[in-house]
Design a protein around this motif. Structure first.
Motif, PDB file in Angstrom:
ATOM      1  N   GLU A 194       0.830  -1.214   0.000  1.00 28.13           N
ATOM      2  CA  GLU A 194       0.000   0.000   0.000  1.00 28.13           C
ATOM      3  C   GLU A 194       0.857   1.254   0.000  1.00 28.13           C
ATOM      4  N   TYR A 195       1.883   1.292   0.863  1.00 28.75           N
ATOM      5  CA  TYR A 195       2.736   2.481   0.912  1.00 28.75           C
ATOM      6  C   TYR A 195       3.609   2.608  -0.333  1.00 28.75           C
ATOM      7  N   ALA A 196       3.955   1.491  -0.968  1.00 29.26           N
ATOM      8  CA  ALA A 196       4.675   1.566  -2.239  1.00 29.26           C
ATOM      9  C   ALA A 196       3.818   2.292  -3.275  1.00 29.26           C
ATOM     10  N   SER A 197       2.519   1.991  -3.299  1.00 27.87           N
ATOM     11  CA  SER A 197       1.599   2.667  -4.221  1.00 27.87           C
ATOM     12  C   SER A 197       1.492   4.148  -3.902  1.00 27.87           C
ATOM     13  N   ILE A 198       1.367   4.467  -2.612  1.00 30.02           N
ATOM     14  CA  ILE A 198       1.192   5.860  -2.196  1.00 30.02           C
ATOM     15  C   ILE A 198       2.409   6.700  -2.574  1.00 30.02           C
ATOM     16  N   PHE A 199       3.597   6.243  -2.206  1.00 33.68           N
ATOM     17  CA  PHE A 199       4.789   7.043  -2.469  1.00 33.68           C
ATOM     18  C   PHE A 199       5.113   7.117  -3.958  1.00 33.68           C
ATOM     19  N   ARG A 200       4.886   6.018  -4.679  1.00 37.22           N
ATOM     20  CA  ARG A 200       5.142   6.081  -6.118  1.00 37.22           C
ATOM     21  C   ARG A 200       4.160   7.038  -6.780  1.00 37.22           C
ATOM     22  N   GLY A 201       2.917   7.068  -6.287  1.00 41.17           N
ATOM     23  CA  GLY A 201       1.931   8.005  -6.812  1.00 41.17           C
ATOM     24  C   GLY A 201       2.316   9.455  -6.591  1.00 41.17           C
ATOM     25  N   VAL A 204       7.749   9.558  -5.903  1.00 37.45           N
ATOM     26  CA  VAL A 204       8.950   9.122  -5.197  1.00 37.45           C
ATOM     27  C   VAL A 204       9.461   7.833  -5.837  1.00 37.45           C
ATOM     28  N   LYS A 205      10.782   7.708  -5.996  1.00 39.63           N
ATOM     29  CA  LYS A 205      11.352   6.460  -6.481  1.00 39.63           C
ATOM     30  C   LYS A 205      11.308   5.428  -5.356  1.00 39.63           C
ATOM     31  N   VAL A 206      10.715   4.254  -5.640  1.00 39.33           N
ATOM     32  CA  VAL A 206      10.435   3.262  -4.600  1.00 39.33           C
ATOM     33  C   VAL A 206      11.146   1.952  -4.897  1.00 39.33           C
ATOM     34  N   ASP A 207      11.903   1.462  -3.902  1.00 38.29           N
ATOM     35  CA  ASP A 207      12.418   0.094  -3.904  1.00 38.29           C
ATOM     36  C   ASP A 207      11.577  -0.704  -2.912  1.00 38.29           C
ATOM     37  N   LEU A 208      10.844  -1.702  -3.395  1.00 39.68           N
ATOM     38  CA  LEU A 208      10.036  -2.556  -2.532  1.00 39.68           C
ATOM     39  C   LEU A 208      10.789  -3.870  -2.339  1.00 39.68           C
ATOM     40  N   ILE A 209      11.270  -4.095  -1.123  1.00 43.96           N
ATOM     41  CA  ILE A 209      12.119  -5.249  -0.829  1.00 43.96           C
ATOM     42  C   ILE A 209      11.263  -6.335  -0.205  1.00 43.96           C
ATOM     43  N   SER A 228       1.860  -7.286  -9.125  1.00 38.49           N
ATOM     44  CA  SER A 228       3.279  -7.115  -9.440  1.00 38.49           C
ATOM     45  C   SER A 228       3.459  -6.355 -10.756  1.00 38.49           C
ATOM     46  N   TYR A 229       2.682  -6.741 -11.761  1.00 44.89           N
ATOM     47  CA  TYR A 229       2.796  -6.092 -13.071  1.00 44.89           C
ATOM     48  C   TYR A 229       2.484  -4.603 -12.986  1.00 44.89           C
ATOM     49  N   HIS A 230       1.390  -4.257 -12.320  1.00 41.92           N
ATOM     50  CA  HIS A 230       0.970  -2.860 -12.311  1.00 41.92           C
ATOM     51  C   HIS A 230       1.792  -2.002 -11.367  1.00 41.92           C
ATOM     52  N   LEU A 231       2.320  -2.572 -10.292  1.00 38.55           N
ATOM     53  CA  LEU A 231       3.264  -1.808  -9.474  1.00 38.55           C
ATOM     54  C   LEU A 231       4.523  -1.494 -10.286  1.00 38.55           C
ATOM     55  N   ARG A 232       4.993  -2.459 -11.026  1.00 40.62           N
ATOM     56  CA  ARG A 232       6.167  -2.221 -11.877  1.00 40.62           C
ATOM     57  C   ARG A 232       5.835  -1.198 -12.965  1.00 40.62           C
ATOM     58  N   ILE A 354      -7.417  -4.633   0.136  1.00 39.56           N
ATOM     59  CA  ILE A 354      -6.036  -4.179   0.062  1.00 39.56           C
ATOM     60  C   ILE A 354      -6.014  -2.917  -0.800  1.00 39.56           C
ATOM     61  N   TYR A 355      -5.610  -1.799  -0.189  1.00 41.89           N
ATOM     62  CA  TYR A 355      -5.766  -0.509  -0.846  1.00 41.89           C
ATOM     63  C   TYR A 355      -4.479  -0.069  -1.541  1.00 41.89           C
ATOM     64  N   THR A 356      -4.033  -0.958  -2.415  1.00 44.28           N
ATOM     65  CA  THR A 356      -2.943  -0.608  -3.319  1.00 44.28           C
ATOM     66  C   THR A 356      -3.528   0.202  -4.470  1.00 44.28           C
ATOM     67  N   ILE A 357      -2.698   0.574  -5.416  1.00 44.82           N
ATOM     68  CA  ILE A 357      -3.172   1.230  -6.633  1.00 44.82           C
ATOM     69  C   ILE A 357      -2.705   0.367  -7.805  1.00 44.82           C
ATOM     70  N   PRO A 358      -3.649  -0.391  -8.423  1.00 40.85           N
ATOM     71  CA  PRO A 358      -5.079  -0.512  -8.170  1.00 40.85           C
ATOM     72  C   PRO A 358      -5.396  -1.344  -6.909  1.00 40.85           C
ATOM     73  N   GLU A 359      -6.658  -1.273  -6.522  1.00 40.87           N
ATOM     74  CA  GLU A 359      -7.190  -1.896  -5.314  1.00 40.87           C
ATOM     75  C   GLU A 359      -7.425  -3.392  -5.514  1.00 40.87           C
ATOM     76  N   ILE A 360      -7.415  -4.135  -4.391  1.00 39.64           N
ATOM     77  CA  ILE A 360      -7.628  -5.584  -4.437  1.00 39.64           C
ATOM     78  C   ILE A 360      -8.638  -5.978  -3.365  1.00 39.64           C
ATOM     79  N   SER A 361      -9.513  -6.921  -3.693  1.00 41.31           N
ATOM     80  CA  SER A 361     -10.368  -7.524  -2.672  1.00 41.31           C
ATOM     81  C   SER A 361     -10.679  -8.950  -3.090  1.00 41.31           C
ATOM     82  N   SER A 362     -10.762  -9.830  -2.101  1.00 40.42           N
ATOM     83  CA  SER A 362     -11.038 -11.233  -2.424  1.00 40.42           C
ATOM     84  C   SER A 362     -11.821 -11.878  -1.297  1.00 40.42           C
ATOM     85  N   LEU A 363     -12.472 -12.973  -1.633  1.00 38.56           N
ATOM     86  CA  LEU A 363     -13.310 -13.703  -0.684  1.00 38.56           C
ATOM     87  C   LEU A 363     -13.363 -15.162  -1.113  1.00 38.56           C
TER      88      LEU A 363
END
Length: 470
Positions: A194-201, A204-209, A228-232, A354-363
């Protein structure tokens, strides 16, 4: 207490913590006529959910997402230059939301005449807690039942210098007074992603380890791959299968040394690798209640600890560590306290949001879980790029995926990726929650959805899957 005996008060129940779990229990007990008191260590009610977790991070994400939508919408390209928001500026909006939430939740306790005592609670014996408040004030509370809903905090391992201004956890990051140029996020769980999405938005250059081989392994593989694809695609650099060996902060940067030999030099390090339950120094061990190495308290199916009159709910018990689940757990525990009655049914299938960008939800079940269990299933997809409402909103990234039994047509799993995913999932949840033949793919085939809407993705996905049956 100097100069006299400690004042003692008696209640039917003492709730420790005013986050979602504590609130759900306290309100349920009060409405059933029980005399209940809430103890909160923070100066304001709401718990970690309101002040450091769910509310601030989602408020941050919302405004960053709106900015990104504006900047990528061709309609505005000819009338204005792209807009940029700073991290402190979006934090100010989050603070306004937090204040509104605090006032709202405080009103619940006031209207239901539930006293809230501010201080730290510690058990003196199985039926007594001592509350240490401001200015050395001490109060003892005796009760027949207790509920521990103290939440969790970011896990801080030895050897990571969190006292340095360039080394943050998910609480400390909310005090950051500038927008960094670069950030490394160690830990690619929900909070890290989530914070990787926020800062990249925010540019900010983001390294997600990531310490694992793929993101969010509890998700359906197709959804994890899409994330993974859309974060990249946003520009996040994801580093899998990495483990830190050392964090070296300097005046103008911080270096994260990895076991692979890599050295990641950034302005800020955000440590987002796990959480610890807030159970320390509560006197639990003397009662036979032994938290694990992460401070989590073990409970049974009724949320009772080793002392059957002491319950625990929410993040302090671990999985699923969701605000929505904690509230329901609190209500369920309160129901069980009332003469051991279980008239409140706790839902078993809890949707993830899960409030990434884009958002995720599952059940429900994933493809890999159904395959491992040898349960036959079929798949139905609806891709957002094909939905009129998504085209109008310029939100073509994403999909709805339905897993269903090929013979009974029972819905087995719902997985959504894209704008409004956490809202969209609840339509399917209502059908999955039905018993017997009422849980069926046919509902989506035979129901008229408003057009154009995102909800019609269910009809599209149902038709797509049904047509596979031949």
């Amino acid at each position: 207490m100097v100069g006299g005996a400690v004042k003692e008060q008696h209640y039917d129940a003492v709730v420790i913590g005013s986050g979602p779990g504590g609130e759900g229990a306290a309100l349920a007990l009060s409405k059933s006529g029980r005399d209940v008191v809430v103890v909160e260590s923070h100066a304001e009610v709401g718990g970690g959910c309101t002040h450091w977790g769910t509310i601030p991070s989602k408020a941050l994400r919302h405004n960053v997402r709106r900015m990104m939508e504006y900047n990528t919408n061709p309609l505005f390209h000819d009338v204005a230059a792209p807009k940029r928001l700073s991290f402190p500026r979006v934090l100010k909006f989050a603070e306004r939301v937090i204040n509104r939430q605090v006032n709202l939740r405080a009103g619940y306790y006031s209207r239901n005449e539930i006293p809230v005592l501010h201080g730290r609670a510690r058990f003196l014996d199985a039926h007594t807690v001592e509350v240490h408040g401001a200015e050395g004030k001490v109060l003892r509370l005796r009760a027949g039942h207790f509920l521990i809903a103290t939440g969790s905090r970011p896990y801080r391992p030895e050897g990571v210098p969190f006292d340095h201004p360039r080394v943050c956890d998910s609480d400390k990051i909310l005090s950051l007074d500038h927008t960094p140029r670069t950030i490394a996020i160690y830990g690619a769980g929900v909070i890290g992603c989530e914070y990787a999405s926020i800062f990249r938005g925010l540019g900010v250059k983001v390294d997600l380890i990531d310490t694992r081989e793929r993101l969010l392994t509890f998700l359906d593989n197709e959804i994890s791959d899409a994330l993974s694809y859309h974060l990249r695609e946003l520009g996040v650099l994801i580093r899998h299968d990495e483990t830190f060996t050392q964090v070296v902060p300097r005046d103008d940067h911080v270096v994260v040394h990895l076991d692979s030999g890599k050295q990641i030099k950034v302005d800020i390090l955000l440590w987002a690798n796990g959480r610890s339950g807030n159970s320390e120094d509560m006197g639990l061990e003397a009662l036979g209640i032994e938290p694990n190495s992460r401070g989590q308290i073990q409970v049974n199916d009724n949320y009772q600890t080793a002392q059957e009159h002491i319950y625990a709910v929410g993040d302090v018990i671990g999985y699923p560590s969701l605000a929505s689940a904690a509230f329901d757990q609190g209500r369920f525990a309160a129901s069980h306290m009332l003469c051991g009655q279980r008239d409140y049914r706790l839902v078993q299938d809890i949707p993830t949001g899960i409030y990434t960008i884009p958002e995720i939800s599952s059940l429900g079940k994933t493809e890999q879980e159904l395959t491992a269990a040898k349960v036959p299933y079929e798949v139905g997809h609806a891709f957002f790029k094909d939905l009129a409402r998504a085209q109008i909103a310029n939100q073509g990234v994403g999909m709805l995926k339905l897993l269903f039994h090929p013979e009974t047509l029972e819905i087995l799993g719902i997985h959504c990726f894209g704008d409004q995913a956490a809202e969209i999932v609840h339509i399917g949840q209502a059908i999955m929650a039905q018993t017997g033949e009422a849980n069926t793919l046919m509902y989506f085939l035979n129901t008229t959805f408003n057009y154009p809407t995102m909800a019609e993705a269910y009809r599209v996905a149902a038709l797509n899957g049904y047509n596979r049956l031949g």
